[in-house]
Scaffold this active site. Sequence first.
Site, PDB file in Angstrom:
ATOM      1  N   GLY A  88      -7.966  56.550  21.046  1.00  0.00           N
ATOM      2  CA  GLY A  88      -6.694  55.871  21.262  1.00  0.00           C
ATOM      3  C   GLY A  88      -6.240  55.181  20.005  1.00  0.00           C
ATOM      4  N   GLN A  89      -5.030  54.674  20.069  1.00  0.00           N
ATOM      5  CA  GLN A  89      -4.462  53.958  18.941  1.00  0.00           C
ATOM      6  C   GLN A  89      -3.920  52.640  19.433  1.00  0.00           C
ATOM      7  OE1 GLN A  89      -2.044  56.282  16.323  1.00  0.00           O
ATOM      8  NE2 GLN A  89      -0.891  54.508  15.627  1.00  0.00           N
ATOM      9  N   GLY A 128      -1.883  49.231  18.054  1.00  0.00           N
ATOM     10  CA  GLY A 128      -1.182  48.653  16.922  1.00  0.00           C
ATOM     11  C   GLY A 128      -1.179  49.650  15.774  1.00  0.00           C
ATOM     12  N   PHE A 129      -1.768  49.264  14.636  1.00  0.00           N
ATOM     13  CA  PHE A 129      -1.800  50.141  13.470  1.00  0.00           C
ATOM     14  C   PHE A 129      -3.214  50.628  13.200  1.00  0.00           C
ATOM     15  CE2 PHE A 129       1.776  47.365  13.272  1.00  0.00           C
ATOM     16  CZ  PHE A 129       2.810  48.225  12.968  1.00  0.00           C
ATOM     17  N   LEU A 184      -6.989  52.579  14.813  1.00  0.00           N
ATOM     18  CA  LEU A 184      -7.512  53.585  15.726  1.00  0.00           C
ATOM     19  C   LEU A 184      -8.681  53.005  16.500  1.00  0.00           C
ATOM     20  CD1 LEU A 184      -7.443  56.725  13.395  1.00  0.00           C
ATOM     21  CD2 LEU A 184      -5.944  56.273  15.339  1.00  0.00           C
ATOM     22  N   LEU A 185      -8.841  53.464  17.729  1.00  0.00           N
ATOM     23  CA  LEU A 185      -9.960  53.065  18.572  1.00  0.00           C
ATOM     24  C   LEU A 185     -10.940  54.222  18.679  1.00  0.00           C
ATOM     25  CD1 LEU A 185      -8.250  51.199  21.553  1.00  0.00           C
ATOM     26  CD2 LEU A 185      -9.623  50.183  19.746  1.00  0.00           C
ATOM     27  N   LYS A 189     -12.332  49.058  16.876  1.00  0.00           N
ATOM     28  CA  LYS A 189     -10.961  49.142  16.386  1.00  0.00           C
ATOM     29  C   LYS A 189     -10.994  49.054  14.869  1.00  0.00           C
ATOM     30  CE  LYS A 189      -6.376  47.153  17.180  1.00  0.00           C
ATOM     31  NZ  LYS A 189      -5.607  46.126  17.935  1.00  0.00           N
ATOM     32  N   ASP A 216       0.936  36.551  25.780  1.00  0.00           N
ATOM     33  CA  ASP A 216       1.459  37.888  26.103  1.00  0.00           C
ATOM     34  C   ASP A 216       0.761  38.470  27.337  1.00  0.00           C
ATOM     35  OD1 ASP A 216       3.219  39.991  25.720  1.00  0.00           O
ATOM     36  OD2 ASP A 216       1.888  41.071  24.356  1.00  0.00           O
TER      37      ASP A 216
END
Length: 425
Positions: free
Chosen positions: A45-46, A48-49, A51-52, A72, A178
């Site tokens: 997954g991605q 923000g900027f 990669l996971l 991350k 948030d």
Amino acid sequence: MPPKKADGVKKARAPAKRKLAEEFPSGEVLTDNAKKKWKLGSAVGQGGFGLLYLANEDSSGPVTADAPYVIKVEPSDNGPLFSELKFYMRAAKPDLIGAWMKSKKMEYLGVPKYWGSGFHEKNGKRYRFMVMDRFGTDLQKLFEGNGKKFSRKLVLQLGLRLLDILEYIHDHEYVHADIKASNLLLSYTNPNQVFLVDYGLAYRYAPEGVPKEYKEDPKRCHDGTIEFTSIDAHKGVSPSRRADLEIMGYCMIQWLCSRLPWEDKLQDPLYVRDSKLRCRDNIDEFLKSCFASGNIPAEMGKFMQEVKVLGYTDRPDYDKLRGILQQGLKSIGSTDDKKLDFGVATNSTSLPSVKTPKRKKAEEKGQSADETDSTPAKKRRAPQKKEVNGAKKTASPAKRPVKKETQASSEPAVKKSRGRPKKNS
């Protein structure tokens, strides 16, 4: 501050000043600041900027699909992960969370644990990384899959879990700022446990235990996710404990009635702000507009009333708020049995559903929000696919300037709504 785009964007694209991380091969070994080694699996997954990746403690074997961790990774000169790390390193170490749980006699606390972080060099570039627990699906997917409605029992149980989480992070000098369904993830191994993630907007509201004072900044209006963000945030005020609870209240009401009254005009942040001001001043009418059938959960009115009277620097009475939600469970002949049932909701008819316009999110700059006495830095996320740990954030075009309101105290005066939506603010 640029708004946030709606979900569903498939191709990632970052603003010019942000760099996207390159993908590392499976088997890449990272060494954290404590000299512990971690092995990467596939990119899943991605966020923000960054990669996971699936990850595990370094071993001779490959990282399998049931790996218990994710890592991350972001370019080291990007800001979002740096800001999250500040929260995790100060407030989310396993021994700190464990001590809190023991003192409160809790079975679990929905705050992700910090397992390690560090830097990694690859192809002449430097990357920052953080090791986190792996989680399951997010509540937004479950909410949408259930016809955008949760049962009253489930909402009250989620509220109780959120109060536990917020009391912990608030007592450790931070606010989240948030809260929303897409930032609430189920445990990977236990579907009855929910965790609040994404601390990219987390703000250290009380350095050394001293809360910062109320101050409006017109340049920072509407931080957060616009349908849920607090009235304070709409006015450019730094996040606070009362703001977290206000956001939580909007989330619970949406989960019960499917949508909030201002959701058809999210492109106009001033309209959304003024709608919230009117709703705060007349909570009964607000709830009537949400529950058209008249079957209004009394506990929601009591909860929002408690939030309304909180001062900007006040410490909330978390036990009183828990009591309100527990009384709500009792009124429907239920108790908090710690089991989360995401089955078909049975709430009465509420507002008709509408398409949700584009949402807005703050851009977080390279400096951490807790490193300065000013309002927290804004952040902007790039569009991406969502695979693991709820990693999906998006970017949006710029907003129009917002007219500053007069502030005489920590309780702003109500302004009349402009009543007219405006494109992508």
